[in-house]
Design a protein around this motif. Structure first.
Motif, PDB file in Angstrom:
ATOM      1  N   LEU A  10      33.883   1.062  61.723  1.00 14.96           N
ATOM      2  CA  LEU A  10      34.687  -0.112  62.093  1.00 14.96           C
ATOM      3  C   LEU A  10      36.044   0.095  61.438  1.00 14.96           C
ATOM      4  CD1 LEU A  10      32.523  -3.315  61.964  1.00 14.96           C
ATOM      5  CD2 LEU A  10      32.575  -1.484  63.624  1.00 14.96           C
ATOM      6  N   TYR A  12      39.769  -0.359  59.937  1.00 12.04           N
ATOM      7  CA  TYR A  12      40.533  -1.416  59.269  1.00 12.04           C
ATOM      8  C   TYR A  12      41.662  -1.858  60.184  1.00 12.04           C
ATOM      9  CZ  TYR A  12      38.427  -0.307  54.733  1.00 12.04           C
ATOM     10  OH  TYR A  12      37.567  -0.106  53.696  1.00 12.04           O
ATOM     11  N   HIS A  18      45.566   5.033  65.276  1.00 17.33           N
ATOM     12  CA  HIS A  18      46.253   6.325  65.398  1.00 17.33           C
ATOM     13  C   HIS A  18      45.293   7.379  65.923  1.00 17.33           C
ATOM     14  CE1 HIS A  18      44.278   7.679  61.777  1.00 17.33           C
ATOM     15  NE2 HIS A  18      44.775   6.666  61.087  1.00 17.33           N
ATOM     16  N   HIS A  21      41.659   7.608  64.533  1.00 20.50           N
ATOM     17  CA  HIS A  21      40.746   6.577  65.048  1.00 20.50           C
ATOM     18  C   HIS A  21      40.373   6.910  66.491  1.00 20.50           C
ATOM     19  CE1 HIS A  21      43.324   4.006  62.203  1.00 20.50           C
ATOM     20  NE2 HIS A  21      42.189   4.253  61.575  1.00 20.50           N
ATOM     21  N   THR A  24      37.536   9.760  66.805  1.00 21.83           N
ATOM     22  CA  THR A  24      36.122   9.410  66.613  1.00 21.83           C
ATOM     23  C   THR A  24      35.631   8.541  67.778  1.00 21.83           C
ATOM     24  OG1 THR A  24      36.657   9.288  64.276  1.00 21.83           O
ATOM     25  CG2 THR A  24      34.445   8.604  64.893  1.00 21.83           C
ATOM     26  N   ASP A  49      36.929  -3.658  61.108  1.00 21.34           N
ATOM     27  CA  ASP A  49      36.573  -4.074  59.752  1.00 21.34           C
ATOM     28  C   ASP A  49      37.717  -4.984  59.305  1.00 21.34           C
ATOM     29  OD1 ASP A  49      35.719  -4.173  57.157  1.00 21.34           O
ATOM     30  OD2 ASP A  49      35.746  -1.998  56.809  1.00 21.34           O
ATOM     31  N   ALA A 254      34.576  10.377  59.996  1.00 24.02           N
ATOM     32  CA  ALA A 254      35.132  11.575  59.363  1.00 24.02           C
ATOM     33  C   ALA A 254      34.576  11.646  57.942  1.00 24.02           C
ATOM     34  CB  ALA A 254      36.653  11.522  59.361  1.00 24.02           C
ATOM     35  N   ASP A 256      35.851  11.317  55.192  1.00 27.48           N
ATOM     36  CA  ASP A 256      36.421  10.417  54.174  1.00 27.48           C
ATOM     37  C   ASP A 256      35.478   9.282  53.783  1.00 27.48           C
ATOM     38  OD1 ASP A 256      36.738   9.393  56.767  1.00 27.48           O
ATOM     39  OD2 ASP A 256      38.474   8.167  56.228  1.00 27.48           O
ATOM     40  N   TRP A 286      41.904  15.418  61.523  1.00 25.20           N
ATOM     41  CA  TRP A 286      43.024  15.968  62.298  1.00 25.20           C
ATOM     42  C   TRP A 286      44.242  16.040  61.396  1.00 25.20           C
ATOM     43  CZ3 TRP A 286      43.329  18.400  66.789  1.00 25.20           C
ATOM     44  CH2 TRP A 286      42.208  18.333  67.617  1.00 25.20           C
TER      45      TRP A 286
HETATM   46  O1  ME8 Z   1      37.279   3.692  56.531  1.00 27.00           O
HETATM   47  N1  ME8 Z   1      41.146  12.733  61.487  1.00 27.00           N
HETATM   48  O2  ME8 Z   1      38.267   2.476  58.229  1.00 27.00           O
HETATM   49  P1  ME8 Z   1      39.512   3.379  58.606  1.00 27.00           P
HETATM   50  C1  ME8 Z   1      39.977  12.381  62.026  1.00 27.00           C
HETATM   51  N2  ME8 Z   1      36.863   0.372  57.588  1.00 27.00           N
HETATM   52  N3  ME8 Z   1      39.482  11.125  61.956  1.00 27.00           N
HETATM   53  C2  ME8 Z   1      40.187  10.192  61.334  1.00 27.00           C
HETATM   54  C3  ME8 Z   1      41.435  10.496  60.736  1.00 27.00           C
HETATM   55  C4  ME8 Z   1      41.911  11.834  60.845  1.00 27.00           C
HETATM   56  N4  ME8 Z   1      43.072  12.241  60.346  1.00 27.00           N
HETATM   57  N5  ME8 Z   1      41.906   9.356  60.193  1.00 27.00           N
HETATM   58  C5  ME8 Z   1      41.001   8.367  60.440  1.00 27.00           C
HETATM   59  C6  ME8 Z   1      37.364   2.685  57.227  1.00 27.00           C
HETATM   60  N6  ME8 Z   1      39.966   8.863  61.144  1.00 27.00           N
HETATM   61  C7  ME8 Z   1      36.350   1.581  57.083  1.00 27.00           C
HETATM   62  C8  ME8 Z   1      35.073   1.992  57.797  1.00 27.00           C
HETATM   63  S1  ME8 Z   1      32.569   1.541  58.625  1.00 27.00           S
HETATM   64  C9  ME8 Z   1      31.388   0.383  58.342  1.00 27.00           C
HETATM   65  C10 ME8 Z   1      33.965   0.983  57.728  1.00 27.00           C
HETATM   66  C11 ME8 Z   1      38.798   8.103  61.626  1.00 27.00           C
HETATM   67  O3  ME8 Z   1      40.354   2.537  59.511  1.00 27.00           O
HETATM   68  C12 ME8 Z   1      37.513   8.655  61.074  1.00 27.00           C
HETATM   69  O4  ME8 Z   1      36.447   8.227  61.879  1.00 27.00           O
HETATM   70  O5  ME8 Z   1      40.146   3.952  57.401  1.00 27.00           O
HETATM   71  C13 ME8 Z   1      37.446   7.963  59.720  1.00 27.00           C
HETATM   72  O6  ME8 Z   1      36.163   8.025  59.141  1.00 27.00           O
HETATM   73  C14 ME8 Z   1      37.850   6.562  60.114  1.00 27.00           C
HETATM   74  O7  ME8 Z   1      38.883   6.774  61.123  1.00 27.00           O
HETATM   75  C15 ME8 Z   1      38.377   5.714  58.963  1.00 27.00           C
HETATM   76  O8  ME8 Z   1      38.883   4.524  59.486  1.00 27.00           O
END
Ligand code: ME8
Length: 504
Positions: A10, A12, A18, A21, A24, A49, A254, A256, A286
C-alpha cells in the motif's frame, strides 16, 4: 475454489506516484493477467497507506488537514493506475472503516490475549523511518533524524515467535523469494528479535488509528497497514471471500520493505492464529538515469510521461522485459527508445502490419487456407506448438523477462520465415501451386502471430486487444496452434507501434 490472491504494497500518499510504484503495480497486473489467460480465478489487491507521520508531515507542508491531503493524493494514484491499464479487483485505503475496524479488533484481541503489553522504553528513534532503532542500526548510518526518546508505549510480543518464524522460513522454501532475500532475513533472525512497539503517543502523532484500549495513543503505521492484506478480503466480515483468497499467493514489493513483511507480518499472523502467506516476493529497485530532453519527445522527463506519449503498453513492455526479477535495473531514455524501436516497431509491429495487409489485399480479408506444408512451414509450426508451454512456465516462475524473450524469438522467426517464403512474390505468380503456397504461408504466419499476441496480452493489453480484434479473435486465453479458423474475417489496423524518430 481458491483464487490466486496477489497484492502490492500500500503506497504512502505523501507524494505523487512514481515509476517504482508503477513497476510493482504493473507487475501485479501482469501476473494477474497471466493467471487469467490460463483460465485461473484471480484476486488482485492494491491501495494506499494513509496514516502515520510521513502523511501527517506532507499535509502540514501542503497546508491542509491529513484527511484532505489523502483524499487528493489517493486520486492521483487511482488515475495513474487507470492510465497504465491496471485492473485491480479492489483498492483499499487504510482510512476506510472496513480497515480501521479490523485493526481495532485485532489490537483488542491481542491485548486481551496478552500478546500486547505496556512498557516504558528508552531508545533511539528514527523520525524518518518512524520506528525505534538499535544502537547498531544507528551506527550503520542508514537512518535519518535520530533522536533519543523515553516514553510509555505498547509492545507486541514479537520476540516470542522468533524460532517459530525461523522454522517456517526454513521449511517453506517458497515463503521468501528470491533465495538471496530469504538468506538476508535468516541472517537478520540470527540476532535476538525485539518486541515491536506498536503505538505512538498522540502528543507526537495524531494521524492514526486510536488504540481501542488507550485513547492517548494511535497505532504504529506498519501494524495498521500490514493488516490490509486480510481486512480487504473480508477477514471477520466476509468469510466466503476470505476463504477463497487467503493465504495470499504473492505479496509483491521491493526489497526496501522486506523486514516488515517477512518478520512483523508473519509474527502478527501467528499471534492471530492465521495461516501465513505462500510467497513474499521482493524485486529489485529501478535506478534512474538522468533523462535527456529530445525534440521529438518534447519536454518529457519523467518515465511515467513516456506512457502518455507512447502508450502505456510501451512502458509496461519496457519495465517487464528490462528487469530480471530480484535484481536492480536502470531506466534510461535511450534504452527505452531502443527497445521500443527494435522489438515493438520493427519486429512485432511490422509483422502484424505485413500479415494483415497481405491478407486484406489478397484474400478478401479472410484467413486463408492451408495446402501442402514444406519443411519451413513444419519447422515454424513445431516451434509455435512447443514454445508456449515453456513461456507459460517462465511466466509462472516469475521469469517474465525470459518469457518475453521467447515470445519475441517466436515472432522474429515468423519474420524470417516470411523473408524466406516471400508470399508477396508467390502471389504475383500465375502458377496455382505458388498461390496455394502463399495462402499456406499467410495462414501459418497469422496463427503464430495470434499465439504471440495472446501471450503478450498480459504485458500489453491495449495494443494486443486491438490486434486480436482486427484478427477476428474475441477471447484471449487460447494459445494453441490452429485455433484461428480459416475464413475468419479480419480488418484493417493502423500501425500499432509507429517508430520513435530520434533527433540526436
Ligand atoms: O513502503 N524501484 O510505501 P512506499 C522499484 N507504505 N520499486 C519501487 C521503487 C524503485 N525505485 N520505489 C518504490 C511503503 N517502489 C509502505 C508499504 S505495505 C503494507 C506498506 C515500490 O510508498 C516498491 O514496491 O514507500 C516498494 O516496496 C514500494 O514502492 C514502497 O512504497
Amino acid at each position: 475454489m481458491k483464487k490466486f490472491y496477489i497484492t502490492t504494497p500500500l503506497y504512502y500518499v505523501n507524494d505523487e506516484p512514481h515509476i517504482g510504484h508503477a513497476y510493482t503495480t504493473i507487475l501485479a497486473d501482469v501476473m494477474t493477467r497471466i493467471q487469467k489467460i490460463q483460465n485461473n480465478d484471480v484476486y488482485f489487491l492494491t491501495g494506499t497507506d494513509e496514516h502515520g507521520q510521513k502523511v501527517q508531515e506532507a499535509a502540514i507542508k501542503n497546508k491542509t488537514s491529513p484527511k484532505e491531503h489523502v483524499d487528493i493524493y489517493v486520486n492521483r494514484f487511482k488515475k495513474v493506475w487507470n492510465e497504465l491499464d491496471i485492473e485491480f479487483d479492489d483498492f483499499i485505503r487504510t482510512t476506510e472503516k472496513r480497515h480501521t475496524d479490523r485493526v481495532q479488533d485485532t489490537l483488542k484481541m491481542l491485548f486481551e490475549k496478552n500478546e500486547i503489553y505496556q512498557n516504558e522504553y528508552e531508545g533511539l528513534y528514527s523520525v524518518s523511518e518512524e520506528r525505534f532503532i538499535t544502537e547498531k542500526e544507528a551506527e550503520e548510518g542508514n537512518f535519518r533524524e535520530i533522536k533519543r526518546l523515553k516514553e510509555k508505549n505498547y509492545f507486541f510480543r514479537m520476540s516470542k515467535y522468533q524460532s517459530k518464524l525461523i522454522d517456517h522460513i526454513q521449511n517453506n522454501p517458497d515463503f521468501i523469494k528470491p533465495e538471496s532475500r530469504k538468506n538476508e532475513i535468516l541472517g537478520f533472525l540470527k540476532k535476538p528479535l525485539n518486541d515491536l512497539c506498536i503505538s505512538r503517543p498522540k502528543e507526537r502523532l495524531k494521524w492514526g488509528i486510536e488504540l481501542p484500549f488507550d485513547k492517548d495513543y494511535v497505532t504504529y503505521v506498519w501494524f495498521d497497514a500490514l493488516l490490509n492484506y486480510i481486512s480487504a478480503i473480508g477477514w471477520k466480515s466476509d468469510d466466503k471471500l476470505f476463504d477463497e483468497c487467503w493465504p495470499a499467493d504473492y505479496h509483491l514489493m521491493a526489497k526496501d520493505i522486506l523486514t516488515t513483511h517477512c518478520v512483523y507480518w508473519p509474527t502478527m499472523l501467528m499471534a492471530c492464529n492465521i495461516k501465513l502467506p505462500k510467497t513474499i516476493f521482493a524485486h529489485g529497485g529501478w535506478l534512474m538515469d538522468e533523462m535527456k530532453m529530445s525534440k521529438s519527445i518534447g519536454n518529457v522527463i519523467k518515465p511515467l510521461d513516456l506512457a502518455y506519449k507512447f502508450g502505456s503498453d510501451s512502458l509496461r513492455y519496457y519495465l517487464m522485459s528490462n528487469m530480471v526479477l530480484g535484481q536492480d535495473a536502470s531506466f534510461t531514455l535511450d534504452s527505452f527508445i531502443q527497445k521500443y524501436n527494435s522489438d515493438l516497431a520493427n519486429d512485432y509491429g511490422n509483422l502484424a502490419n505485413r500479415v494483415l495487409t497481405l491478407i486484406n489485399k489478397n484474400f478478401d480479408s479472410k484467413i486463408p487456407k492451408t495446402f501442402v506444408c514444406n519443411e519451413y512451414d513444419l519447422k515454424l509450426i513445431n516451434h509455435a506448438k512447443e514454445i508456449p508451454n515453456q513461456i507459460i512456465n517462465d511466466f509462472n516462475n516469475m521469469q517474465i523477462h525470459k518469457a518475453i524473450d521467447l515470445i519475441m524469438q517466436l515472432l522474429r522467426s515468423v519474420n524470417k520465415y516470411l523473408e524466406i517464403k516471400a508470399p508477396w512474390k508467390l502471389l504475383k505468380s500465375d502458377n496455382t501451386k505458388d498461390r496455394e503456397d502463399a495462402s499456406t504461408t499467410l495462414n501459418i504466419s497469422a496463427q503464430v502471430l495470434k499465439i504471440g499476441t495472446v501471450l503478450l496480452n498480459p504485458i500489453m493489453p491495449t495494443k494486443t486487444n486491438l490486434l486480436l480484434s482486427a484478427m477476428g479473435v474475441n477471447s484471449c486465453n487460447n494459445y494453441s496452434f490452429g485455433d484461428l479458423k480459416t475464413g475468419t474475417q479480419i480488418s484493417k489496423l493502423k500501425n500499432l507501434f509507429p517508430r520513435i524518430e530520434e533527433d540526436k
